[in-house]
Design a protein around this motif. Structure first.
Motif, short mmCIF file in Angstrom:
data_model
loop_
_atom_site.label_atom_id
_atom_site.label_comp_id
_atom_site.label_asym_id
_atom_site.label_seq_id
_atom_site.Cartn_x
_atom_site.Cartn_y
_atom_site.Cartn_z
N ASP A 188 0.83 -1.20 0.00
CA ASP A 188 0.00 0.00 0.00
C ASP A 188 0.87 1.26 0.00
N LEU A 189 1.96 1.21 0.74
CA LEU A 189 2.87 2.36 0.78
C LEU A 189 3.54 2.55 -0.57
N LEU A 190 3.97 1.45 -1.18
CA LEU A 190 4.60 1.54 -2.50
C LEU A 190 3.63 2.15 -3.50
N THR A 191 2.37 1.72 -3.46
CA THR A 191 1.36 2.28 -4.36
C THR A 191 1.21 3.78 -4.15
N LYS A 192 1.14 4.19 -2.89
CA LYS A 192 0.99 5.61 -2.55
C LYS A 192 2.17 6.41 -3.09
N LEU A 193 3.38 5.89 -2.91
CA LEU A 193 4.57 6.62 -3.34
C LEU A 193 4.62 6.73 -4.86
N VAL A 194 4.28 5.64 -5.55
CA VAL A 194 4.32 5.66 -7.02
C VAL A 194 3.27 6.62 -7.57
N LYS A 195 2.04 6.51 -7.07
CA LYS A 195 0.98 7.37 -7.58
C LYS A 195 1.24 8.84 -7.23
N GLY A 196 1.83 9.07 -6.05
CA GLY A 196 2.05 10.44 -5.62
C GLY A 196 3.20 11.13 -6.31
N SER A 197 4.17 10.35 -6.77
CA SER A 197 5.36 10.96 -7.37
C SER A 197 5.38 10.87 -8.89
N GLY A 198 4.49 10.06 -9.47
CA GLY A 198 4.44 9.96 -10.92
C GLY A 198 5.51 9.10 -11.54
N VAL A 199 6.21 8.29 -10.74
CA VAL A 199 7.17 7.37 -11.32
C VAL A 199 6.42 6.18 -11.91
N ALA A 200 7.11 5.36 -12.66
CA ALA A 200 6.59 4.07 -13.09
C ALA A 200 7.29 3.00 -12.28
N ALA A 201 6.57 1.92 -11.96
CA ALA A 201 7.16 0.84 -11.18
C ALA A 201 6.93 -0.50 -11.86
N LEU A 202 8.01 -1.26 -11.99
CA LEU A 202 7.95 -2.62 -12.51
C LEU A 202 8.35 -3.54 -11.36
N ILE A 203 7.42 -4.42 -10.96
CA ILE A 203 7.58 -5.18 -9.72
C ILE A 203 7.53 -6.67 -10.03
#
Length: 227
Positions: A188-203
């Protein structure tokens, strides 16, 4: 930020390893784009090439053919020094085992990568404190990793991954070493950080329930990406 902003693009990326007389074709002409604010799960059986794909996307390995673009910048032909500079500025990494510096505090683990990237200590410290408060560790900033729980250590690792405001975050089983409840909190924290900062994440993950909560699931099998 708009989804039209491409943070990672792989174009016809292939990778072959030699093992004795055998050629192991791990990746076969991979085409992939990730966009700002997007979380994409990378799933596949062990040995399918997930780590290889992450290493190529993170400029830790070079493909045998094809092109890698980070935030619109093609990296083919760049010297090692230039690739390293892109990694520092544009890419954040999160691993199953947090890989924090054990002799440094949570705060210092966020300050050091900023200073390596050229920021002044005061600015780096202020930003590190702000981000650690954001991830719920405001009271633990002076604690070394050995005094933090597994979930707290991974929170520090997530904060470290985005502290330099990258374009792309790459994560390899970031919740694989955590109990289910803590894994949910970290995700949930990772989602918040990605959505809030506009980065893309490949997990990369083996957790299909977790993958189902992301924006997209990419399946890697037989050297190809589907999804």
């Amino acid at each position: 930020m708009s989804r039209a902003e491409v943070r990672l693009r792989l174009v016809e990326v292939s990778k072959v390893y030699s093992q004795g007389d055998q050629r192991l074709e791990i990746l076969k002409g991979i085409n992939l784009s990730l966009y700002s604010g997007e979380l994409a799960a990378l799933v596949g059986p062990s040995g399918s090439g997930k780590s290889t794909l992450l290493h190529i996307a993170g400029l830790l390995e070079t493909p045998d053919s094809g092109e890698v673009e980070i935030a619109g910048q093609a990296v083919a032909g760049l010297r090692d020094r230039e690739r390293t500079a892109i990694r520092r500025r544009r890419i954040g990494f999160v691993y199953q085992y947090h890989h924090l510096l054990p002799e440094f505090s949570a705060l210092e683990n966020l300050v050091v990568p900023q200073m390596i990237a050229g920021r002044k200590r005061r600015e780096a410290t202020n930003d590190a404190k702000e981000l650690l408060h954001l991830v719920g560790l405001g009271e633990r900033i002076e604690h070394r990793p050995g005094r933090l729980s597994g979930g707290e250590q991974q929170r520090v690792a997530l904060a470290r991954a985005i502290i330099n405001r990258p374009s792309l975050v790459l994560a390899d089983e970031p919740t694989g070493n955590l109990d289910p409840e803590t894994a949910d909190e970290v995700f949930d924290l990772l989602t918040k950080l990605v959505k809030g900062s506009g980065v893309a994440a490949l997990i990369a993950t083996h957790n299909l329930e977790l993958a189902g909560r992301m924006d997209r699931t990419l399946q890697l099998r037989d050297g190809q990406v589907f999804g």
